[in-house]
Design a protein around this motif. Structure first.
Motif, PDB file in Angstrom:
ATOM      1  N   ASP A  87      56.922  36.350  38.160  1.00 19.28           N
ATOM      2  CA  ASP A  87      55.785  36.567  37.273  1.00 19.28           C
ATOM      3  C   ASP A  87      54.631  35.632  37.622  1.00 19.28           C
ATOM      4  OD1 ASP A  87      57.232  38.483  35.843  1.00 19.28           O
ATOM      5  OD2 ASP A  87      58.076  36.968  34.500  1.00 19.28           O
ATOM      6  N   VAL A  88      54.963  34.497  38.188  1.00 16.85           N
ATOM      7  CA  VAL A  88      53.952  33.502  38.559  1.00 16.85           C
ATOM      8  C   VAL A  88      53.399  33.775  39.951  1.00 16.85           C
ATOM      9  CG1 VAL A  88      53.519  31.043  38.924  1.00 16.85           C
ATOM     10  CG2 VAL A  88      55.041  31.780  37.082  1.00 16.85           C
ATOM     11  N   THR A  89      54.287  33.940  40.922  1.00 20.62           N
ATOM     12  CA  THR A  89      53.849  34.035  42.313  1.00 20.62           C
ATOM     13  C   THR A  89      53.537  35.459  42.744  1.00 20.62           C
ATOM     14  OG1 THR A  89      56.144  34.218  43.056  1.00 20.62           O
ATOM     15  CG2 THR A  89      55.205  32.011  42.928  1.00 20.62           C
ATOM     16  N   GLY A  90      54.222  36.441  42.217  1.00 22.69           N
ATOM     17  CA  GLY A  90      54.072  37.825  42.653  1.00 22.69           C
ATOM     18  C   GLY A  90      55.374  38.352  43.202  1.00 22.69           C
ATOM     19  N   VAL A  91      55.380  39.634  43.537  1.00 27.20           N
ATOM     20  CA  VAL A  91      56.607  40.276  43.981  1.00 27.20           C
ATOM     21  C   VAL A  91      56.263  41.401  44.956  1.00 27.20           C
ATOM     22  CG1 VAL A  91      56.618  41.923  42.067  1.00 27.20           C
ATOM     23  CG2 VAL A  91      58.768  41.292  43.178  1.00 27.20           C
ATOM     24  N   SER A  92      57.180  41.661  45.886  1.00 23.76           N
ATOM     25  CA  SER A  92      57.018  42.776  46.821  1.00 23.76           C
ATOM     26  C   SER A  92      57.704  44.014  46.246  1.00 23.76           C
ATOM     27  CB  SER A  92      57.616  42.427  48.184  1.00 23.76           C
ATOM     28  OG  SER A  92      56.909  41.369  48.794  1.00 23.76           O
ATOM     29  N   ILE A  93      56.962  45.111  46.153  1.00 21.14           N
ATOM     30  CA  ILE A  93      57.461  46.353  45.568  1.00 21.14           C
ATOM     31  C   ILE A  93      57.406  47.460  46.624  1.00 21.14           C
ATOM     32  CG2 ILE A  93      57.091  48.084  43.764  1.00 21.14           C
ATOM     33  CD1 ILE A  93      55.894  45.937  42.030  1.00 21.14           C
ATOM     34  N   ASP A 100      56.683  51.391  52.800  1.00 18.78           N
ATOM     35  CA  ASP A 100      56.740  49.966  53.124  1.00 18.78           C
ATOM     36  C   ASP A 100      56.648  49.165  51.826  1.00 18.78           C
ATOM     37  OD1 ASP A 100      56.848  47.639  54.507  1.00 18.78           O
ATOM     38  OD2 ASP A 100      54.876  47.819  55.479  1.00 18.78           O
ATOM     39  N   PHE A 101      56.979  47.865  51.934  1.00 22.09           N
ATOM     40  CA  PHE A 101      56.854  47.005  50.765  1.00 22.09           C
ATOM     41  C   PHE A 101      55.401  46.582  50.587  1.00 22.09           C
ATOM     42  CE2 PHE A 101      61.413  46.537  51.482  1.00 22.09           C
ATOM     43  CZ  PHE A 101      61.890  46.573  50.182  1.00 22.09           C
ATOM     44  N   GLU A 102      54.966  46.564  49.336  1.00 26.90           N
ATOM     45  CA  GLU A 102      53.595  46.178  48.996  1.00 26.90           C
ATOM     46  C   GLU A 102      53.639  44.958  48.078  1.00 26.90           C
ATOM     47  OE1 GLU A 102      49.723  48.015  46.604  1.00 26.90           O
ATOM     48  OE2 GLU A 102      51.534  49.214  46.911  1.00 26.90           O
ATOM     49  N   PHE A 103      52.840  43.965  48.409  1.00 26.51           N
ATOM     50  CA  PHE A 103      52.840  42.726  47.622  1.00 26.51           C
ATOM     51  C   PHE A 103      51.929  42.877  46.411  1.00 26.51           C
ATOM     52  CE2 PHE A 103      51.001  38.445  46.798  1.00 26.51           C
ATOM     53  CZ  PHE A 103      52.155  37.858  46.300  1.00 26.51           C
ATOM     54  N   ARG A 104      52.463  42.578  45.249  1.00 30.43           N
ATOM     55  CA  ARG A 104      51.692  42.573  44.007  1.00 30.43           C
ATOM     56  C   ARG A 104      51.482  41.114  43.588  1.00 30.43           C
ATOM     57  NH1 ARG A 104      52.266  47.568  41.308  1.00 30.43           N
ATOM     58  NH2 ARG A 104      52.237  49.179  42.950  1.00 30.43           N
ATOM     59  N   PRO A 105      50.256  40.605  43.685  1.00 37.38           N
ATOM     60  CA  PRO A 105      50.021  39.185  43.368  1.00 37.38           C
ATOM     61  C   PRO A 105      50.364  38.855  41.925  1.00 37.38           C
ATOM     62  CG  PRO A 105      48.145  40.165  44.513  1.00 37.38           C
ATOM     63  CD  PRO A 105      49.042  41.296  44.128  1.00 37.38           C
ATOM     64  N   GLY A 106      50.872  37.643  41.732  1.00 41.52           N
ATOM     65  CA  GLY A 106      51.187  37.167  40.397  1.00 41.52           C
ATOM     66  C   GLY A 106      49.998  36.487  39.750  1.00 41.52           C
ATOM     67  N   ALA A 107      50.247  35.879  38.604  1.00 44.72           N
ATOM     68  CA  ALA A 107      49.159  35.294  37.815  1.00 44.72           C
ATOM     69  C   ALA A 107      48.543  34.067  38.465  1.00 44.72           C
ATOM     70  CB  ALA A 107      49.676  34.931  36.423  1.00 44.72           C
ATOM     71  N   THR A 139      54.264  31.742  49.195  1.00 45.73           N
ATOM     72  CA  THR A 139      55.145  32.398  50.157  1.00 45.73           C
ATOM     73  C   THR A 139      56.151  33.248  49.404  1.00 45.73           C
ATOM     74  OG1 THR A 139      54.920  30.573  51.733  1.00 45.73           O
ATOM     75  CG2 THR A 139      56.770  32.066  52.046  1.00 45.73           C
ATOM     76  N   VAL A 140      56.146  34.549  49.685  1.00 48.68           N
ATOM     77  CA  VAL A 140      57.057  35.502  49.051  1.00 48.68           C
ATOM     78  C   VAL A 140      57.662  36.369  50.136  1.00 48.68           C
ATOM     79  CG1 VAL A 140      57.269  37.418  47.421  1.00 48.68           C
ATOM     80  CG2 VAL A 140      55.722  35.527  46.908  1.00 48.68           C
ATOM     81  N   ASP A 141      58.984  36.426  50.182  1.00 47.94           N
ATOM     82  CA  ASP A 141      59.706  37.254  51.157  1.00 47.94           C
ATOM     83  C   ASP A 141      59.271  36.968  52.591  1.00 47.94           C
ATOM     84  OD1 ASP A 141      61.094  38.458  49.079  1.00 47.94           O
ATOM     85  OD2 ASP A 141      59.671  40.124  48.905  1.00 47.94           O
ATOM     86  N   GLY A 142      59.041  35.705  52.891  1.00 50.44           N
ATOM     87  CA  GLY A 142      58.707  35.312  54.252  1.00 50.44           C
ATOM     88  C   GLY A 142      57.250  35.456  54.629  1.00 50.44           C
TER      89      GLY A 142
END
Length: 324
Positions: A87-93, A100-107, A139-142
């Motif tokens: 929720d803070v950093t973001g997540v790859s969806i 492909d995976f798309e990064f959704r930035p967190g707060a 850094t998220v998922d490398g």
């Protein structure tokens, strides 16, 4: 950093920008001029601010007022026990259309991040801020994603004795350049609050007085403030004294010394000077150093706290010009 015309930012511009932001914040945060100045120091020195006190004394109001006075991106994170690091950093969806995976930035992807009641989240979630606060990236998922400058985290927390709080880890506290306590207002200031803040929210009337580019220029100018070799030695003496003090079991880190120098530069610029004075370091030693220290068993038995120990260290360490 330069303007379109190629002119380098000046300390006069930085002082003017800081003065305008300070005046705007003081319209909302009444009677806490020293606290407002430390918040501005953290902004100009590329640091982060921790505001600690009991509920209802204006911690979040200070953070909101500082954010609203600057025309930039602002995100607020309400820290709760069920808040996740993603929720803070973001997540790859997974994006089915792109395959492909798309990064959704967190707060955390904002110029000013307000972390409300940061010590109500678990240590795992608190640690999600470590990389962003130190390296201004996530850094998220490398994959590494830079955060937009300027980047300031203003976090509030309740005293650890209150229900539902987790103590901030040492590494987390060390990421904050300064810690301040709001304290209860003076009677005259509280009477003014009862007359002005009851009828309308002063934040609604607060207009931005600077933008992100103006703040970036001010930060660039602050880096040019001169710090003498003697003053660097003074900072080193203060930091070293905390490591040897019998009332402490954890002294100040090298990062603490670096941030004390940077904070001194910002305070000098805020006061319109191009050089740091020993008084700047003395004024900031408490806010910059105290929250990083841990009291020893001897200190606890004597009912000492870290702020009192820092005051002792400052009083006992000779400043430049007073040696011998």
């Amino acid at each position: 950093m330069t303007t379109v015309e190629g002119q380098a930012p000046t300390l006069a511009e930085a002082a003017a920008t800081a003065g305008a932001v300070r005046a705007a914040v003081r319209q909302v945060v009444v009677g806490k001029d020293e606290v407002v100045d430390v918040a501005l120091v953290a902004l100009l020195a590329e640091g982060h601010l921790l505001v600690e006190d009991v509920p209802g004394v204006g911690k979040t109001l200070l953070a909101k007022a500082l954010a609203r006075s600057i025309d930039c991106s602002v995100r607020r994170i309400q820290f709760t026990p069920d808040l996740l690091p993603s929720d803070v950093t973001g997540v790859s969806i997974w994006n089915q259309e792109r395959g492909d995976f798309e990064f959704r930035p967190g707060a955390v992807f904002a110029n000013v991040v307000i972390g409300d009641e940061i010590n109500r989240a678990s240590p795992k979630t608190q640690s999600a801020l470590l990389e962003s606060m130190e390296e201004q990236q996530v850094t998220v998922d490398g994959s590494t994603y830079p955060l937009p400058p300027p980047f300031l985290v203003v976090a509030t927390q309740n005293p650890v004795e209150m229900d539902g709080t987790y103590p901030l880890p040492e590494a987390q506290r060390d990421r904050f350049m300064a810690r301040v306590a709001m304290g209860y207002p003076r009677e005259a200031d509280e009477l003014q609050l009862l007359g002005t803040h009851v009828h309308a929210d002063p934040l609604e009337l607060l207009q931005p007085v600077a933008d992100a580019d103006t703040v970036r220029r001010a930060i660039s100018a602050v880096r040019t403030v001169h710090v003498s070799d003697a003053l660097r030695r003074y900072v080193l003496d203060l930091v070293g004294a905390t490591r040897r003090h019998p009332d402490l079991r954890l002294g100040a880190s090298p990062r603490a010394g670096l941030q004390l120098v940077r904070a001194g530069r910002a305070l000098a610029a805020l006061q319109g000077r191009d050089h740091v004075l020993p008084d700047d370091v003395k004024a900031l030693a408490g806010p910059v150093l105290a929250h990083r220290l841990l009291v020893s068993a001897r200190g606890r038995s004597a009912r000492r706290d870290t702020a009192a120990v820092v005051a002792d260290v400052v009083a006992q360490t000779a400043a430049p010009g007073a040696r011998g």
